[in-house]
Motif scaffolding. Structure first.
Motif, PDB file in Angstrom:
ATOM      1  N   VAL A   1       0.866  -1.181   0.000  1.00 41.86           N
ATOM      2  CA  VAL A   1       0.000   0.000   0.000  1.00 41.86           C
ATOM      3  C   VAL A   1       0.901   1.228   0.000  1.00 41.86           C
ATOM      4  O   VAL A   1       2.077   1.146   0.346  1.00 41.86           O
ATOM      5  CB  VAL A   1      -0.940   0.046   1.231  1.00 41.86           C
ATOM      6  CG1 VAL A   1      -1.945  -1.078   1.182  1.00 41.86           C
ATOM      7  CG2 VAL A   1      -0.139   0.001   2.522  1.00 41.86           C
ATOM      8  N   LEU A   2       0.345   2.357  -0.386  1.00 39.63           N
ATOM      9  CA  LEU A   2       1.083   3.609  -0.406  1.00 39.63           C
ATOM     10  C   LEU A   2       0.664   4.466   0.783  1.00 39.63           C
ATOM     11  O   LEU A   2      -0.429   4.277   1.334  1.00 39.63           O
ATOM     12  CB  LEU A   2       0.810   4.351  -1.712  1.00 39.63           C
ATOM     13  CG  LEU A   2       1.446   3.741  -2.966  1.00 39.63           C
ATOM     14  CD1 LEU A   2       0.802   4.311  -4.220  1.00 39.63           C
ATOM     15  CD2 LEU A   2       2.948   3.976  -2.985  1.00 39.63           C
ATOM     16  N   PRO A   3       1.517   5.406   1.207  1.00 36.74           N
ATOM     17  CA  PRO A   3       1.114   6.309   2.295  1.00 36.74           C
ATOM     18  C   PRO A   3      -0.220   6.994   2.015  1.00 36.74           C
ATOM     19  O   PRO A   3      -1.046   7.163   2.909  1.00 36.74           O
ATOM     20  CB  PRO A   3       2.273   7.313   2.342  1.00 36.74           C
ATOM     21  CG  PRO A   3       3.450   6.561   1.821  1.00 36.74           C
ATOM     22  CD  PRO A   3       2.899   5.645   0.779  1.00 36.74           C
ATOM     23  N   PHE A   4      -0.421   7.406   0.761  1.00 39.26           N
ATOM     24  CA  PHE A   4      -1.685   8.013   0.339  1.00 39.26           C
ATOM     25  C   PHE A   4      -2.212   7.197  -0.834  1.00 39.26           C
ATOM     26  O   PHE A   4      -1.490   6.962  -1.805  1.00 39.26           O
ATOM     27  CB  PHE A   4      -1.503   9.467  -0.102  1.00 39.26           C
ATOM     28  CG  PHE A   4      -0.809  10.331   0.918  1.00 39.26           C
ATOM     29  CD1 PHE A   4      -1.500  10.850   1.993  1.00 39.26           C
ATOM     30  CD2 PHE A   4       0.539  10.614   0.795  1.00 39.26           C
ATOM     31  CE1 PHE A   4      -0.861  11.641   2.931  1.00 39.26           C
ATOM     32  CE2 PHE A   4       1.184  11.401   1.729  1.00 39.26           C
ATOM     33  CZ  PHE A   4       0.478  11.914   2.802  1.00 39.26           C
ATOM     34  N   GLY A   5      -3.478   6.784  -0.727  1.00 35.59           N
ATOM     35  CA  GLY A   5      -4.067   6.069  -1.844  1.00 35.59           C
ATOM     36  C   GLY A   5      -4.136   6.970  -3.059  1.00 35.59           C
ATOM     37  O   GLY A   5      -4.786   8.017  -3.032  1.00 35.59           O
ATOM     38  N   SER A   6      -3.461   6.614  -4.125  1.00 36.67           N
ATOM     39  CA  SER A   6      -3.439   7.441  -5.332  1.00 36.67           C
ATOM     40  C   SER A   6      -3.257   6.546  -6.544  1.00 36.67           C
ATOM     41  O   SER A   6      -2.710   5.445  -6.442  1.00 36.67           O
ATOM     42  CB  SER A   6      -2.319   8.488  -5.259  1.00 36.67           C
ATOM     43  OG  SER A   6      -1.065   7.851  -5.069  1.00 36.67           O
ATOM     44  N   ARG A   7      -3.694   7.031  -7.671  1.00 38.23           N
ATOM     45  CA  ARG A   7      -3.610   6.232  -8.891  1.00 38.23           C
ATOM     46  C   ARG A   7      -3.385   7.142 -10.090  1.00 38.23           C
ATOM     47  O   ARG A   7      -4.074   8.152 -10.250  1.00 38.23           O
ATOM     48  CB  ARG A   7      -4.887   5.423  -9.081  1.00 38.23           C
ATOM     49  CG  ARG A   7      -4.903   4.542 -10.328  1.00 38.23           C
ATOM     50  CD  ARG A   7      -6.005   3.516 -10.219  1.00 38.23           C
ATOM     51  NE  ARG A   7      -5.750   2.601  -9.103  1.00 38.23           N
ATOM     52  CZ  ARG A   7      -6.695   1.854  -8.534  1.00 38.23           C
ATOM     53  NH1 ARG A   7      -7.945   1.928  -8.968  1.00 38.23           N
ATOM     54  NH2 ARG A   7      -6.384   1.050  -7.534  1.00 38.23           N
ATOM     55  N   ILE A   8      -2.392   6.771 -10.906  1.00 40.52           N
ATOM     56  CA  ILE A   8      -2.136   7.475 -12.157  1.00 40.52           C
ATOM     57  C   ILE A   8      -2.746   6.644 -13.281  1.00 40.52           C
ATOM     58  O   ILE A   8      -2.380   5.468 -13.445  1.00 40.52           O
ATOM     59  CB  ILE A   8      -0.629   7.660 -12.396  1.00 40.52           C
ATOM     60  CG1 ILE A   8       0.006   8.414 -11.229  1.00 40.52           C
ATOM     61  CG2 ILE A   8      -0.364   8.399 -13.702  1.00 40.52           C
ATOM     62  CD1 ILE A   8       1.503   8.547 -11.329  1.00 40.52           C
ATOM     63  N   PRO A   9      -3.696   7.208 -14.022  1.00 41.90           N
ATOM     64  CA  PRO A   9      -4.323   6.432 -15.098  1.00 41.90           C
ATOM     65  C   PRO A   9      -3.287   5.859 -16.056  1.00 41.90           C
ATOM     66  O   PRO A   9      -2.370   6.542 -16.492  1.00 41.90           O
ATOM     67  CB  PRO A   9      -5.212   7.477 -15.798  1.00 41.90           C
ATOM     68  CG  PRO A   9      -5.489   8.507 -14.747  1.00 41.90           C
ATOM     69  CD  PRO A   9      -4.250   8.557 -13.907  1.00 41.90           C
ATOM     70  N   GLY A  10      -3.413   4.557 -16.343  1.00 41.20           N
ATOM     71  CA  GLY A  10      -2.500   3.908 -17.281  1.00 41.20           C
ATOM     72  C   GLY A  10      -1.317   3.229 -16.637  1.00 41.20           C
ATOM     73  O   GLY A  10      -0.563   2.533 -17.333  1.00 41.20           O
ATOM     74  N   LEU A  11      -1.110   3.409 -15.330  1.00 36.00           N
ATOM     75  CA  LEU A  11       0.019   2.793 -14.639  1.00 36.00           C
ATOM     76  C   LEU A  11      -0.484   1.932 -13.485  1.00 36.00           C
ATOM     77  O   LEU A  11      -1.486   2.260 -12.854  1.00 36.00           O
ATOM     78  CB  LEU A  11       0.979   3.850 -14.085  1.00 36.00           C
ATOM     79  CG  LEU A  11       1.806   4.658 -15.085  1.00 36.00           C
ATOM     80  CD1 LEU A  11       2.663   5.672 -14.337  1.00 36.00           C
ATOM     81  CD2 LEU A  11       2.686   3.760 -15.944  1.00 36.00           C
ATOM     82  N   ASN A  12       0.223   0.868 -13.217  1.00 37.69           N
ATOM     83  CA  ASN A  12      -0.046   0.056 -12.033  1.00 37.69           C
ATOM     84  C   ASN A  12       0.927   0.489 -10.948  1.00 37.69           C
ATOM     85  O   ASN A  12       2.105   0.134 -10.979  1.00 37.69           O
ATOM     86  CB  ASN A  12       0.126  -1.426 -12.345  1.00 37.69           C
ATOM     87  CG  ASN A  12      -0.264  -2.310 -11.159  1.00 37.69           C
ATOM     88  OD1 ASN A  12      -0.495  -1.822 -10.051  1.00 37.69           O
ATOM     89  ND2 ASN A  12      -0.338  -3.616 -11.401  1.00 37.69           N
ATOM     90  N   GLU A  13       0.446   1.258 -10.020  1.00 33.20           N
ATOM     91  CA  GLU A  13       1.324   1.869  -9.020  1.00 33.20           C
ATOM     92  C   GLU A  13       1.892   0.870  -8.029  1.00 33.20           C
ATOM     93  O   GLU A  13       2.772   1.205  -7.237  1.00 33.20           O
ATOM     94  CB  GLU A  13       0.584   2.980  -8.267  1.00 33.20           C
ATOM     95  CG  GLU A  13      -0.548   2.524  -7.378  1.00 33.20           C
ATOM     96  CD  GLU A  13      -1.869   2.368  -8.114  1.00 33.20           C
ATOM     97  OE1 GLU A  13      -2.901   2.230  -7.450  1.00 33.20           O
ATOM     98  OE2 GLU A  13      -1.857   2.376  -9.362  1.00 33.20           O
ATOM     99  N   TYR A  14       1.418  -0.383  -8.052  1.00 33.79           N
ATOM    100  CA  TYR A  14       1.911  -1.381  -7.119  1.00 33.79           C
ATOM    101  C   TYR A  14       2.981  -2.298  -7.727  1.00 33.79           C
ATOM    102  O   TYR A  14       3.470  -3.207  -7.063  1.00 33.79           O
ATOM    103  CB  TYR A  14       0.752  -2.225  -6.580  1.00 33.79           C
ATOM    104  CG  TYR A  14      -0.220  -1.404  -5.763  1.00 33.79           C
ATOM    105  CD1 TYR A  14       0.186  -0.788  -4.582  1.00 33.79           C
ATOM    106  CD2 TYR A  14      -1.528  -1.232  -6.175  1.00 33.79           C
ATOM    107  CE1 TYR A  14      -0.698  -0.029  -3.834  1.00 33.79           C
ATOM    108  CE2 TYR A  14      -2.422  -0.476  -5.438  1.00 33.79           C
ATOM    109  CZ  TYR A  14      -2.007   0.123  -4.270  1.00 33.79           C
ATOM    110  OH  TYR A  14      -2.864   0.889  -3.526  1.00 33.79           O
ATOM    111  N   GLU A  15       3.324  -2.070  -8.967  1.00 37.64           N
ATOM    112  CA  GLU A  15       4.385  -2.829  -9.609  1.00 37.64           C
ATOM    113  C   GLU A  15       5.703  -2.075  -9.495  1.00 37.64           C
ATOM    114  O   GLU A  15       5.748  -0.851  -9.560  1.00 37.64           O
ATOM    115  CB  GLU A  15       4.062  -3.082 -11.089  1.00 37.64           C
ATOM    116  CG  GLU A  15       2.953  -4.092 -11.318  1.00 37.64           C
ATOM    117  CD  GLU A  15       2.764  -4.384 -12.798  1.00 37.64           C
ATOM    118  OE1 GLU A  15       3.438  -3.720 -13.625  1.00 37.64           O
ATOM    119  OE2 GLU A  15       1.941  -5.269 -13.115  1.00 37.64           O
TER     120      GLU A  15
END
Length: 375
Positions: free
Chosen positions: A145-159
């Motif tokens: 998990v990240l300190p702040f839940g966030s998401r950049i469209p088109g990217l998998n932020e957990y990889e």
């Protein structure tokens, strides 16, 4: 001139570094731009997340904090000249009191600077402590998990390597957001605290009237000038408080509504989190909300009370021994003090400790309802 006033200097220095007050440079656009981008990624995450209730509450709390941080920055920029004028008014009034060389006034100014300086440092310390809580939260989780839940469209932020890069970005931007958020609160509280000191100075001046101008041994002209001076000073205090209200009243209303909902959700979150470390971090979140709200409500309540005390001090002038014209002036002064100038919430009602208690009572009521519904 405010560089010698510890009450506000540290807060203005930080806001000035980020070019939100006085200066205008690239740092202004860096902090606002990064914060805006970060909020955008948080909103995208909240819209598309499948995370459980615990994650939604935690990330809602963080999203509101960041929106509030950006809101304060925009308010500072939009009303920049008004903030500068308010600080100038504060500085002039401060040195007017200091130059009186009155032992009582000097003592309360020294105490004011000491408390204000400690409060500014303490708020920054707790803010940084909470920032550490944001960073440590992922370490207490069983999954990425990240300190702040966030998401950049088109990217998998957990990889990898996106996860590591985004984690570092969030840890770098967190202290910056803290330095945008905390000093603003400390500055406004400091300005309110000085309003309290001005009320005490007026009370002291009124108490001195009966001593300096005793009945049977007074100069009518000097007494009249002193009473008129007190009335003018009372009016200047009212105008000073009105300036603070003009800049902050709607923001205080937004914070009340947002933090009430978040406080209720965080209390409920304490019941459903797993692990001692997560419970400690949630407690840190709650403490930050309460510390920010209580500081404002405590001193706003004291400001109202000290304005009411002006009426008592005016009565102690032995006004009933004055000429008829001066009696009327004192009576009008007492009547105005009994309708005290106060820091307002959305231009609707004064901010007081009673309102803070109502906030806690309402929050706890909704918390108990949630607890029963979800068992």
């Amino acid at each position: 001139m405010f560089e010698d006033i510890q009450l506000i200097y540290m807060n203005i220095k930080i806001l000035r570094f980020w070019a939100l007050l006085y200066d205008k440079n690239i740092r202004r656009y860096v902090c606002i731009g990064l914060a805006s981008f970060h909020i955008f990624t948080q909103v995208v995450y909240m819209i598309s997340t499948n995370e459980g209730l615990t994650g939604i509450i935690r990330n809602s709390y963080m999203l509101v904090l960041w929106i509030n941080t950006l809101l304060r920055a925009y308010l500072l920029l939009a009303d920049h000249d008004k903030y500068v004028a308010l600080i100038q008014n504060f500085t002039t009034a401060y040195y007017d009191l200091l130059n009186q060389n009155d032992p009582y006034i000097s003592k309360i100014l020294v105490n004011l600077n000491r408390i204000g300086h400690l409060m500014a440092r303490g708020n920054l310390f707790f803010g940084m402590l909470t920032s550490m809580g944001f960073g440590l939260y992922p370490l207490s989780s069983n999954e990425r998990v990240l300190p702040f839940g966030s998401r950049i469209p088109g990217l998998n932020e957990y990889e990898s390597p996106y996860y590591e890069m985004w984690y570092v970005f969030q840890m770098l931007i967190t202290p910056m957001g803290c330095c945008m958020y905390i000093p603003y609160t400390s500055l406004i509280v400091g300005l309110i605290m000085f309003g309290i000191v001005r009320c005490k100075a007026l009370q002291h001046r009124l108490h001195q009237v009966a001593i300096v101008h005793p009945y049977g041994d007074r100069d009518a002209r000097q007494l009249k000038e002193e009473i008129i001076g007190c009335i003018q000073y009372q009016q200047s205090i009212i105008e000073y408080i009105d300036r603070i209200n003009e800049l902050t009243t709607m923001m205080f209303l937004f914070e009340l509504m947002a933090f009430s909902a978040l406080l209720c959700a965080l209390l409920f979150m304490m019941l459903i989190v797993s692990g001692t470390s997560q419970l400690i971090i949630v407690c840190m979140y709650i403490n930050m909300i309460l510390a920010q709200i209580l500081a404002i409500y405590w001193y706003a309540n004291e400001l109202k009370e000290q304005n009411l005390e002006v009426a008592t001090a005016a009565y102690a002038t032995e006004w009933y021994t004055f000429d008829v014209a001066l009696r009327k002036n004192i009576l009008f002064m007492m009547m105005r003090a009994q309708r005290p100038a106060a820091i307002l919430l959305g231009n609707i009602r004064p901010i007081t400790l009673e309102l803070f208690q109502n906030l806690l009572n309402t929050t706890y009521t909704f918390f108990t309802v949630l607890k029963r519904v979800y068992g």
